[in-house]
Enzyme design. Structure first.
Site, mmCIF file in Angstrom:
data_model
loop_
_atom_site.group_PDB
_atom_site.id
_atom_site.type_symbol
_atom_site.label_atom_id
_atom_site.label_comp_id
_atom_site.label_asym_id
_atom_site.label_seq_id
_atom_site.Cartn_x
_atom_site.Cartn_y
_atom_site.Cartn_z
ATOM 1 N N GLU A 23 0.874 -1.276 -0.013
ATOM 2 C CA GLU A 23 0.092 0.059 -0.091
ATOM 3 C C GLU A 23 0.902 1.219 0.148
ATOM 4 O O GLU A 23 1.903 1.277 0.765
ATOM 5 C CB GLU A 23 -0.944 0.028 1.136
ATOM 6 C CG GLU A 23 -2.040 0.898 1.378
ATOM 7 C CD GLU A 23 -2.920 0.822 2.468
ATOM 8 O OE1 GLU A 23 -3.916 1.519 2.417
ATOM 9 O OE2 GLU A 23 -2.720 0.026 3.482
ATOM 10 N N LYS A 83 -9.314 3.288 -2.826
ATOM 11 C CA LYS A 83 -9.627 2.225 -1.748
ATOM 12 C C LYS A 83 -10.892 2.703 -1.209
ATOM 13 O O LYS A 83 -11.554 3.866 -1.196
ATOM 14 C CB LYS A 83 -8.664 2.651 -0.501
ATOM 15 C CG LYS A 83 -8.724 1.580 0.651
ATOM 16 C CD LYS A 83 -7.730 2.124 1.516
ATOM 17 C CE LYS A 83 -7.394 0.932 2.897
ATOM 18 N NZ LYS A 83 -6.415 1.426 3.533
ATOM 19 N N CYS A 120 -5.747 -3.519 1.841
ATOM 20 C CA CYS A 120 -5.438 -3.811 3.369
ATOM 21 C C CYS A 120 -6.890 -3.643 4.053
ATOM 22 O O CYS A 120 -7.555 -4.846 4.142
ATOM 23 C CB CYS A 120 -4.794 -2.286 3.672
ATOM 24 S SG CYS A 120 -4.006 -2.641 5.368
ATOM 25 N N PRO A 137 20.747 3.580 29.298
ATOM 26 C CA PRO A 137 20.978 3.490 30.758
ATOM 27 C C PRO A 137 20.743 2.138 31.283
ATOM 28 O O PRO A 137 19.438 1.906 31.113
ATOM 29 C CB PRO A 137 20.038 4.697 31.172
ATOM 30 C CG PRO A 137 19.840 5.719 30.215
ATOM 31 C CD PRO A 137 19.814 4.863 28.823
ATOM 32 N N LEU A 138 21.716 1.362 31.656
ATOM 33 C CA LEU A 138 21.619 0.067 32.185
ATOM 34 C C LEU A 138 21.464 0.116 33.623
ATOM 35 O O LEU A 138 22.513 0.078 34.243
ATOM 36 C CB LEU A 138 22.682 -0.730 31.589
ATOM 37 C CG LEU A 138 22.474 -2.310 31.758
ATOM 38 C CD1 LEU A 138 21.323 -2.702 30.964
ATOM 39 C CD2 LEU A 138 23.653 -3.000 30.935
ATOM 40 N N SER A 139 20.126 -0.200 34.279
ATOM 41 C CA SER A 139 20.056 -0.079 35.584
ATOM 42 C C SER A 139 20.522 -1.720 36.455
ATOM 43 O O SER A 139 20.531 -1.527 37.576
ATOM 44 C CB SER A 139 18.949 0.305 35.768
ATOM 45 O OG SER A 139 17.740 -0.755 35.438
ATOM 46 N N GLY A 140 20.304 -2.653 35.768
ATOM 47 C CA GLY A 140 20.489 -3.974 36.244
ATOM 48 C C GLY A 140 19.047 -4.609 36.612
ATOM 49 O O GLY A 140 19.001 -5.584 37.028
ATOM 50 N N GLY A 141 17.908 -3.903 35.940
ATOM 51 C CA GLY A 141 16.543 -4.296 36.029
ATOM 52 C C GLY A 141 16.372 -5.168 34.872
ATOM 53 O O GLY A 141 16.912 -5.095 33.928
ATOM 54 N N ILE A 142 15.051 -5.554 34.728
ATOM 55 C CA ILE A 142 14.536 -6.301 33.668
ATOM 56 C C ILE A 142 14.260 -5.513 32.298
ATOM 57 O O ILE A 142 14.509 -6.114 31.324
ATOM 58 C CB ILE A 142 13.452 -7.446 34.106
ATOM 59 C CG1 ILE A 142 13.429 -8.525 32.972
ATOM 60 C CG2 ILE A 142 12.254 -6.637 34.214
ATOM 61 C CD1 ILE A 142 12.693 -9.870 33.503
ATOM 62 N N ASP A 143 13.785 -4.398 32.620
ATOM 63 C CA ASP A 143 13.491 -3.384 31.379
ATOM 64 C C ASP A 143 14.464 -2.943 30.552
ATOM 65 O O ASP A 143 14.626 -3.175 29.477
ATOM 66 C CB ASP A 143 12.518 -2.241 31.973
ATOM 67 C CG ASP A 143 11.301 -2.640 32.754
ATOM 68 O OD1 ASP A 143 10.606 -3.519 32.485
ATOM 69 O OD2 ASP A 143 10.851 -2.167 33.601
ATOM 70 N N SER A 144 15.580 -2.514 31.464
ATOM 71 C CA SER A 144 16.635 -2.137 30.559
ATOM 72 C C SER A 144 17.528 -3.132 30.122
ATOM 73 O O SER A 144 18.275 -3.203 29.030
ATOM 74 C CB SER A 144 17.857 -1.194 31.544
ATOM 75 O OG SER A 144 17.975 -1.919 32.581
#
Length: 730
Positions: free
Chosen positions: A44, A113, A174, A352-359
């Site tokens: 499309e 369309k 579509c 920014p890597l925090s040590g948590g599961i999100d980052s």
């Protein structure tokens, strides 16, 4: 046998990249011809790119589209094949989303369309007008440049079908596939044997099966050959278009393209036998409906799609291919990030890597991107090789592994504080960075925090304290926000200057990645303008429970044992001091679990329930599932909506997120809601919930009283019977 070879394609088109888009269209035509196809179908709005948005209101966009169409139609290497090409068209002062069908430099017809996509992420009614309706055809006056090429001043425009000496074909676009009375139904009853569908369909978790089932059903009842073409890649918006173009015959897939890939052009080809369609359709009941169906205007062309070639045989059917949701998370955002990185011209990412599961999840998605890129390099993908060379231009050698590529383009930074950050989170971040190869920096932001904190003390004499040191809730929250916002400033400082530090002047800058998940966004459990504020957020539309499944999958698939530690760690923002008897916990702070938030998100957005109806549903569901009483359910629902309302303003400034989840609260395109709400605790819905709770509790108390009375009466009867029995014994 009546064999025809047909092609459809996945194209990675980019909004307003007119020349690049046309190059990819021409490449797909060449590949289709090389495979022996007599029909090529594209996605499309492929000439302009689907994501032009309000640029569709600009007249010069339509001029540029016709200029590119002229280029395609005057290119004789594109002759000898029927072309179905998507582009916007101006007609009678209105803008239409159209298919242009052409062959050998001549336009056969323009098909607008009929039904526009205008929900969720789509706003086609803002830019285009829906065509009059089925089977309406009129004349379109061509632009002057096209008149000379066409040899006439006008061509048909409308809902017609094309008749060749050997078959008949019709086009739909579509959204029309998703409507109850899709155009292919009427076209099929009117004699069309081949249907084309050109799409701009985005990726959402677990949604491919819906699309495939609709396409299969399109030919399962009515018979026919269905060619589905889709965009793929990041076209300039928050969406990732996930390809998966297909060719289906009589409800069976005979060819299916990839859903996620770094290939800009992928052509899917199959040879089908039209006699199978005719045999499949031969039932009396269908024949009766076909005779009653309104006829379509047929536009005749002297071009046969079939050919009698020695050795040509029909393509065998195959089962549909699906990815696990965990694979979708690994592949969809990774492909999006690759497009974003190469098209932005940036030198890489900073996270920014925090040590948590999100980052951690964001880091693993980038690592997945590096794996895809190096796999494409190994396959000889020249476009990817050129991109990797540019991104690694300052390196001593061309990368040979995903880890080496990651080291060049991925920068992680741990921003801790001496009293708030645990050694466990710091170590997890460092180990993960080492294992995926990212360039890692570990810093403390204590000085920045105390400097900002001291501004208020110097100006007013008041020194705010954390809650664990005797401060109030307002002080505690303000101090947490100072840390969070300091991290955002630091992240952008390092993103701008780390490449210079590593490679010298002229090394460019980095894109900052955010890592707030969809549940935190929904609840507003984040600081406005903290390190959730970034350039792009790969996980902003993914739930916490899906991220956990993804990390568990990634631990085994990517052979990263460190991921197990992220899975078992208690989610914490680490914005308050850690003491002997206190460690901050996300779910305790929020007053609800991430599973609760996923449930609220689905009911609010997908099922369209406000507070009162949500309570009415959950009071039954959660009694059975969790044994919760009405008052407990009411408190959870009211708490959610109260915090949703007071934090809704945060979504107006949130980092753009790759769309992945249908209950996303993204304010910018997907979820249009107010951001200034009345005080929810005084809300009429809350009062109705309270009234229901009181009625339910009163009814439960009455029922308990009745049961107690009945039990007492039964006991009296039993006692009396026992006394009588004793009397009889005597």
């Amino acid at each position: 046998m009546h064999l025809v070879t047909l092609s459809t394609c996945n194209l990675n088109q980019w909004a307003l990249d007119f020349e690049g888009n046309t190059n990819r269209i021409i490449q797909s035509i060449h590949e289709a011809k090389k495979a022996g196809a007599k029909l090529r179908v594209g996605p499309e709005l492929e000439v302009s790119g689907y994501d032009c948005l309000d640029h569709f209101l600009e007249g010069d966009l339509y001029l540029h589209c016709w200029q590119q169409m002229y280029r395609i139609l005057t290119d004789k290497s594109c002759y000898g094949i029927l072309l179905d090409i998507g582009m916007p068209v101006l007609h009678r002062g209105n803008r239409f989303n159209c298919r242009v069908l052409a062959i050998d430099g001549k336009i056969i017809m323009i098909r607008p369309k009929l039904f526009l996509a205008s929900d969720g992420n789509y706003r086609e009614n803002r830019y285009f007008i829906a065509w009059h309706g089925p089977r309406h055809v009129e004349e379109y006056y061509l632009p002057p440049m096209m008149q000379d090429l066409q040899g006439s001043i006008k061509v048909p425009i409308g809902d017609a079908v094309i008749s060749t000496p050997d078959t008949c074909l019709g086009a739909e676009t579509c959204e029309e596939l998703f409507t109850p009375n899709s155009p292919h139904i009427g076209m099929g009853l009117s004699g069309c044997e081949i249907f084309t569908n050109s799409s701009g369909s985005h990726h959402s978790l677990r949604k491919l099966d819906i699309r495939i089932s609709l396409i299969l059903e399109a030919t399962r009842k009515n018979g026919g050959v269905y060619l589905y073409s889709n965009c793929r890649g990041a076209g300039g918006e928050r969406l990732y278009y996930d390809g998966c173009s297909m060719i289906i015959v009589n409800g069976n897939i005979v060819a299916q393209g990839s859903q996620f890939s770094l290939n800009d052009v992928e052509v899917i080809t199959a040879t089908v036998d039209l006699e199978e369609v005719r045999s499949y359709r031969f039932t009396p009941s269908r024949g009766m409906q076909a005779m009653q169906a309104p006829a379509y205007q047929r536009i005749e062309i002297p071009f046969s799609l079939s050919e009698d070639k020695l050795g040509l045989a029909p393509t065998k059917s195959q089962p549909p291919r699906y990815h696990l949701p965990e694979e979708e998370i690994a592949l969809g955002p990774a492909c999006y990030l690759y497009d974003y990185l190469r098209r932005s011209g940036a030198s890489g990412f900073l996270l920014p890597l925090s040590g948590g599961i999100d980052s951690c999840s964001t880091a693993i998605i980038v690592f997945s991107m590096c794996r895809l890129a190096m796999a494409a390099v190994a396959e000889g993908n020249e476009t990817v090789i050129a991109d990797v060379k540019r991104l690694c231009r300052h390196a001593k050698a061309f990368p040979k592994t995903p880890e080496e590529f990651c080291n060049n383009i991925m920068h992680t930074i741990y921003m801790g504080m001496k009293t708030q950050s645990s050694k466990e989170t710091r170590q997890r971040a460092e180990t993960l960075a080492r294992d995926i190869g990212s360039h890692h920096t570990d810093i403390n932001i204590d000085d920045a925090f105390h400097s900002f904190k001291g501004l208020l003390t110097d100006a007013t004499g008041f020194e705010p304290k954390f809650k664990v040191y005797g401060g109030g809730n307002t002080e505690n929250l303000a101090l947490q926000n100072i840390q969070a916002r300091s991290r955002m400033v630091a992240a952008y400082e390092f993103a701008q200057l780390l490449p210079t530090v590593r490679f010298g002047e002229g090394a460019g800058g980095l894109l900052v990645l955010g890592s707030a998940n969809v549940d935190e966004c929904l609840r507003g459990y984040l600081t406005k303008y903290d390190c959730s504020s970034a350039d792009i957020n790969p996980i902003g539309s993914i739930s916490k429970k899906d991220l956990k499944r993804f990390i568990a999958w990634g631990e085994k698939e990517f052979k990263l044992p460190i991921l197990h530690e992220f899975l078992t760690a208690v989610p914490t923002a680490e914005l308050e001091p850690i003491t002997g008897d206190y460690v901050q916990s996300d779910e305790v702070d929020m007053g609800m679990t991430y599973d609760d938030l996923s449930t609220f998100g689905v009911l609010r957005k997908e099922m369209k329930l406000g507070p009162y109806y949500m309570f009415q549903k959950l009071v039954h569901d959660w009694k059975e599932e969790r044994g919760l009483e009405p008052r407990q359910v009411a408190e959870k629902v009211k708490r959610f909506f109260a915090f949703y309302a007071i934090n809704r303003h945060k979504m107006t400034t949130m980092t753009p997120s790759v769309h992945m989840e249908t209950y996303s609260p993204d304010d910018n395109r997907f979820d249009h809601r107010p951001f200034l709400y009345p005080r929810m605790w005084d809300n009429w819905s809350f009062k109705m919930i309270d009234q229901d709770v009181e009625r339910m509790e009163a009814a439960a108390a009455k029922e308990a009283e009745n049961k107690e009375r009945a039990a007492a009466e039964a006991q009296k009867v039993e006692s009396k019977l026992g006394t009588t029995a004793q009397s009889d014994d005597r």
